[in-house]
Design a protein around this motif. Structure first.
Motif, PDB file in Angstrom:
ATOM      1  N   ALA A   1       0.831  -1.208   0.000  1.00 16.15           N
ATOM      2  CA  ALA A   1       0.000   0.000   0.000  1.00 16.15           C
ATOM      3  C   ALA A   1       0.862   1.253   0.000  1.00 16.15           C
ATOM      4  O   ALA A   1       0.553   2.236  -0.678  1.00 16.15           O
ATOM      5  CB  ALA A   1      -0.934  -0.006   1.210  1.00 16.15           C
ATOM      6  N   ALA A   2       1.960   1.241   0.761  1.00 18.80           N
ATOM      7  CA  ALA A   2       2.835   2.409   0.846  1.00 18.80           C
ATOM      8  C   ALA A   2       3.531   2.694  -0.481  1.00 18.80           C
ATOM      9  O   ALA A   2       3.910   3.834  -0.756  1.00 18.80           O
ATOM     10  CB  ALA A   2       3.865   2.207   1.949  1.00 18.80           C
ATOM     11  N   LYS A   3       3.726   1.672  -1.307  1.00 20.20           N
ATOM     12  CA  LYS A   3       4.401   1.851  -2.600  1.00 20.20           C
ATOM     13  C   LYS A   3       3.475   2.408  -3.675  1.00 20.20           C
ATOM     14  O   LYS A   3       3.940   2.866  -4.719  1.00 20.20           O
ATOM     15  CB  LYS A   3       4.971   0.510  -3.067  1.00 20.20           C
ATOM     16  N   ASP A   4       2.173   2.383  -3.430  1.00 16.53           N
ATOM     17  CA  ASP A   4       1.196   2.878  -4.395  1.00 16.53           C
ATOM     18  C   ASP A   4       1.190   4.406  -4.385  1.00 16.53           C
ATOM     19  O   ASP A   4       0.967   5.026  -3.348  1.00 16.53           O
ATOM     20  CB  ASP A   4      -0.185   2.329  -4.042  1.00 16.53           C
ATOM     21  N   ARG A   5       1.426   5.025  -5.540  1.00 15.52           N
ATOM     22  CA  ARG A   5       1.471   6.490  -5.604  1.00 15.52           C
ATOM     23  C   ARG A   5       0.147   7.125  -5.184  1.00 15.52           C
ATOM     24  O   ARG A   5       0.130   8.197  -4.567  1.00 15.52           O
ATOM     25  CB  ARG A   5       1.828   6.941  -7.025  1.00 15.52           C
ATOM     26  N   ALA A   6      -0.948   6.464  -5.532  1.00 16.65           N
ATOM     27  CA  ALA A   6      -2.260   7.016  -5.178  1.00 16.65           C
ATOM     28  C   ALA A   6      -2.434   7.117  -3.668  1.00 16.65           C
ATOM     29  O   ALA A   6      -3.173   7.977  -3.177  1.00 16.65           O
ATOM     30  CB  ALA A   6      -3.365   6.159  -5.777  1.00 16.65           C
ATOM     31  N   PHE A   7      -1.756   6.244  -2.932  1.00 16.09           N
ATOM     32  CA  PHE A   7      -1.872   6.263  -1.480  1.00 16.09           C
ATOM     33  C   PHE A   7      -1.403   7.592  -0.911  1.00 16.09           C
ATOM     34  O   PHE A   7      -1.920   8.062   0.092  1.00 16.09           O
ATOM     35  CB  PHE A   7      -1.042   5.114  -0.887  1.00 16.09           C
ATOM     36  N   TRP A   8      -0.420   8.222  -1.539  1.00 15.47           N
ATOM     37  CA  TRP A   8       0.213   9.421  -0.995  1.00 15.47           C
ATOM     38  C   TRP A   8      -0.447  10.718  -1.447  1.00 15.47           C
ATOM     39  O   TRP A   8       0.056  11.798  -1.159  1.00 15.47           O
ATOM     40  CB  TRP A   8       1.693   9.449  -1.383  1.00 15.47           C
ATOM     41  N   HIS A   9      -1.582  10.629  -2.149  1.00 15.15           N
ATOM     42  CA  HIS A   9      -2.272  11.848  -2.567  1.00 15.15           C
ATOM     43  C   HIS A   9      -2.663  12.666  -1.335  1.00 15.15           C
ATOM     44  O   HIS A   9      -3.249  12.142  -0.380  1.00 15.15           O
ATOM     45  CB  HIS A   9      -3.522  11.503  -3.380  1.00 15.15           C
ATOM     46  N   LEU A  10      -2.347  13.953  -1.381  1.00 17.93           N
ATOM     47  CA  LEU A  10      -2.633  14.816  -0.232  1.00 17.93           C
ATOM     48  C   LEU A  10      -4.124  14.909   0.060  1.00 17.93           C
ATOM     49  O   LEU A  10      -4.519  15.113   1.207  1.00 17.93           O
ATOM     50  CB  LEU A  10      -2.066  16.220  -0.480  1.00 17.93           C
ATOM     51  N   SER A  11      -4.956  14.762  -0.967  1.00 18.10           N
ATOM     52  CA  SER A  11      -6.400  14.858  -0.762  1.00 18.10           C
ATOM     53  C   SER A  11      -6.895  13.774   0.194  1.00 18.10           C
ATOM     54  O   SER A  11      -7.808  14.015   0.999  1.00 18.10           O
ATOM     55  CB  SER A  11      -7.133  14.742  -2.100  1.00 18.10           C
ATOM     56  N   ALA A  12      -6.286  12.586   0.126  1.00 15.62           N
ATOM     57  CA  ALA A  12      -6.700  11.498   1.015  1.00 15.62           C
ATOM     58  C   ALA A  12      -6.331  11.816   2.461  1.00 15.62           C
ATOM     59  O   ALA A  12      -7.118  11.577   3.383  1.00 15.62           O
ATOM     60  CB  ALA A  12      -6.042  10.188   0.575  1.00 15.62           C
ATOM     61  N   PHE A  13      -5.136  12.364   2.661  1.00 19.36           N
ATOM     62  CA  PHE A  13      -4.728  12.753   4.018  1.00 19.36           C
ATOM     63  C   PHE A  13      -5.559  13.928   4.520  1.00 19.36           C
ATOM     64  O   PHE A  13      -5.912  13.993   5.706  1.00 19.36           O
ATOM     65  CB  PHE A  13      -3.245  13.106   4.042  1.00 19.36           C
ATOM     66  N   ALA A  14      -5.890  14.871   3.609  1.00 17.85           N
ATOM     67  CA  ALA A  14      -6.711  16.018   3.999  1.00 17.85           C
ATOM     68  C   ALA A  14      -8.105  15.574   4.414  1.00 17.85           C
ATOM     69  O   ALA A  14      -8.681  16.108   5.370  1.00 17.85           O
ATOM     70  CB  ALA A  14      -6.799  17.012   2.836  1.00 17.85           C
ATOM     71  N   LYS A  15      -8.652  14.585   3.723  1.00 14.03           N
ATOM     72  CA  LYS A  15      -9.973  14.062   4.085  1.00 14.03           C
ATOM     73  C   LYS A  15      -9.931  13.431   5.470  1.00 14.03           C
ATOM     74  O   LYS A  15     -10.844  13.636   6.282  1.00 14.03           O
ATOM     75  CB  LYS A  15     -10.423  13.032   3.051  1.00 14.03           C
ATOM     76  N   LEU A  16      -8.874  12.688   5.742  1.00 12.68           N
ATOM     77  CA  LEU A  16      -8.723  12.076   7.062  1.00 12.68           C
ATOM     78  C   LEU A  16      -8.625  13.148   8.145  1.00 12.68           C
ATOM     79  O   LEU A  16      -9.208  13.016   9.226  1.00 12.68           O
ATOM     80  CB  LEU A  16      -7.483  11.184   7.069  1.00 12.68           C
ATOM     81  N   MET A  17      -7.909  14.229   7.854  1.00 11.18           N
ATOM     82  CA  MET A  17      -7.774  15.310   8.817  1.00 11.18           C
ATOM     83  C   MET A  17      -9.097  16.046   9.022  1.00 11.18           C
ATOM     84  O   MET A  17      -9.426  16.445  10.140  1.00 11.18           O
ATOM     85  CB  MET A  17      -6.695  16.292   8.362  1.00 11.18           C
ATOM     86  N   SER A  18      -9.857  16.231   7.948  1.00 12.93           N
ATOM     87  CA  SER A  18     -11.117  16.970   8.067  1.00 12.93           C
ATOM     88  C   SER A  18     -12.114  16.227   8.950  1.00 12.93           C
ATOM     89  O   SER A  18     -12.888  16.841   9.683  1.00 12.93           O
ATOM     90  CB  SER A  18     -11.727  17.209   6.682  1.00 12.93           C
ATOM     91  N   VAL A  19     -12.076  14.903   8.890  1.00 16.60           N
ATOM     92  CA  VAL A  19     -12.957  14.103   9.742  1.00 16.60           C
ATOM     93  C   VAL A  19     -12.648  14.364  11.205  1.00 16.60           C
ATOM     94  O   VAL A  19     -13.537  14.356  12.072  1.00 16.60           O
ATOM     95  CB  VAL A  19     -12.794  12.602   9.416  1.00 16.60           C
ATOM     96  N   ASN A  20     -11.372  14.609  11.502  1.00 14.82           N
ATOM     97  CA  ASN A  20     -10.924  14.725  12.886  1.00 14.82           C
ATOM     98  C   ASN A  20     -10.912  16.155  13.426  1.00 14.82           C
ATOM     99  O   ASN A  20     -10.635  16.364  14.605  1.00 14.82           O
ATOM    100  CB  ASN A  20      -9.510  14.151  13.013  1.00 14.82           C
ATOM    101  N   GLY A  21     -11.197  17.141  12.595  1.00 14.55           N
ATOM    102  CA  GLY A  21     -11.082  18.537  13.014  1.00 14.55           C
ATOM    103  C   GLY A  21     -11.972  18.899  14.188  1.00 14.55           C
ATOM    104  O   GLY A  21     -11.533  19.540  15.148  1.00 14.55           O
TER     105      GLY A  21
END
Length: 319
Positions: free
Chosen positions: A226-246
């Motif tokens: 999973a870590a080797k997949d470029r799509a995994f590192w898209h900032l939008s995915a991390f931003a979505k995770l952060m928005s859930v936790n805001g």
């Protein structure tokens, strides 16, 4: 999947307590160790030691409870993926949460000087208490990566309803911390530094166990893939995770500010009052942390119902 989930669950209370009971036991073990720490330092000749541990412990509560959203956010999202049977999404959620945890821990270590100075200014302890508490903090702060890794793994285990494993990790942490604190403080006479090193060592060991458990359940090769997949590192995915936790972060911050006012006013009244409140607060922690076990069950069950799109079951648990 851990058990079948239907809209007409014949044993809802049993399901709740299978998740909640180990979580309650794990949560209560934390304040019990606080009682041990209080007892160990309370036997030192000067009450300033007990007042200092109150300040130092609160500072770490403030810093690490602020990142409590890593546990809560991970639990909810993992429970939904678990309910939907989407193991690939579940794995990505956990891995992203672990990476965020390490990132936040790195920020805490880099910014430790302004963070500590700001919190000491907020609490405004007496000079001796501040000196002792700072000695404690400068050692214990290096446990930041271990603490946030462990918190994230606990969130994952609650989300998949494996709270017995979470209990094992928390017991390893808290019992180890208690034993080391008594040995280093009361047997070897290391004082504040002994209490800090005990917490640091226990956190590192517990985090190692947590990561081992996560690797066994998720699969090391799957995590690396999973870590080797470029799509995994898209900032939008991390931003979505952060928005859930805001919103969780803001709620926790306001709660901690209320505790900060308590400690600040206690410190203004002297070491004896601050020391007394350090003892009394342990009873509040026992109650509130224990009740959190019921909240863990709700997060896991509602999340799984949402993941499986069982609307009647979801409505039942939210009623």
């Amino acid at each position: 999947m851990s058990g079948s989930l239907t809209a007409r669950d014949p044993h809802p209370n049993r399901r709740i307590w299978r998740i909640a009971a180990p979580a309650i036991a794990a949560n209560i073990s934390g304040p019990l160790v606080g009682v041990v720490d209080t007892w160990a330092l309370g036997h030192l000749p000067d009450p300033a030691y007990l007042a200092a541990i109150a300040v130092g412990a609160f500072i770490f509560h403030f810093v690490y409870w602020s990142f409590g959203f890593l546990r809560m956010g991970t639990t909810g999202l993992v429970a939904q993926a678990h309910g939907a049977g989407d193991e690939a999404r579940l794995l990505r959620i956990v891995l992203r949460s672990l990476i965020l945890g390490l990132g936040f821990a790195g920020a805490v270590l880099v910014l430790q000087t302004p963070i500590l100075h700001g919190l000491f200014a907020l609490l405004n302890p007496e000079a001796l208490e501040a000196e002792l508490a700072l000695r404690y903090c400068l050692i214990r702060i290096w446990a930041a990566p271990a603490i946030l890794l462990r918190v994230t793994v606990i969130g994952y285990l609650v989300g998949i309803q494996r709270t017995r494993l979470a209990l094992l990790i928390e017991l390893m942490l808290n019992l180890g911390n208690a034993a080391l604190t008594v040995y280093l403080v009361n047997v070897l006479g290391f004082g504040m530094e002994g209490a800090a090193f005990a917490s640091l060592a226990a956190e590192v060991v517990a985090a190692a166990l947590a990561v081992f458990v996560a690797m066994r359940l998720l699969g090391g090769p799957a995590l690396l893939s999973a870590a080797k997949d470029r799509a995994f590192w898209h900032l939008s995915a991390f931003a979505k995770l952060m928005s859930v936790n805001g919103f969780i972060f803001m709620r926790t911050l306001f709660l901690l500010l209320a505790f900060a006012l308590l400690w600040r006013n206690s410190a203004a009244l002297g070491s004896t009052v601050l020391s007394t409140n350090q003892v009394l607060i342990q009873f509040l922690m026992l109650t509130s942390f224990g009740l959190d076990g019921i909240a863990y069950a709700a997060e896991a069950l509602v999340g799984m119902a949402v993941g499986r799109m069982i609307r009647r079951f979801y409505a039942r648990w939210c009623a």
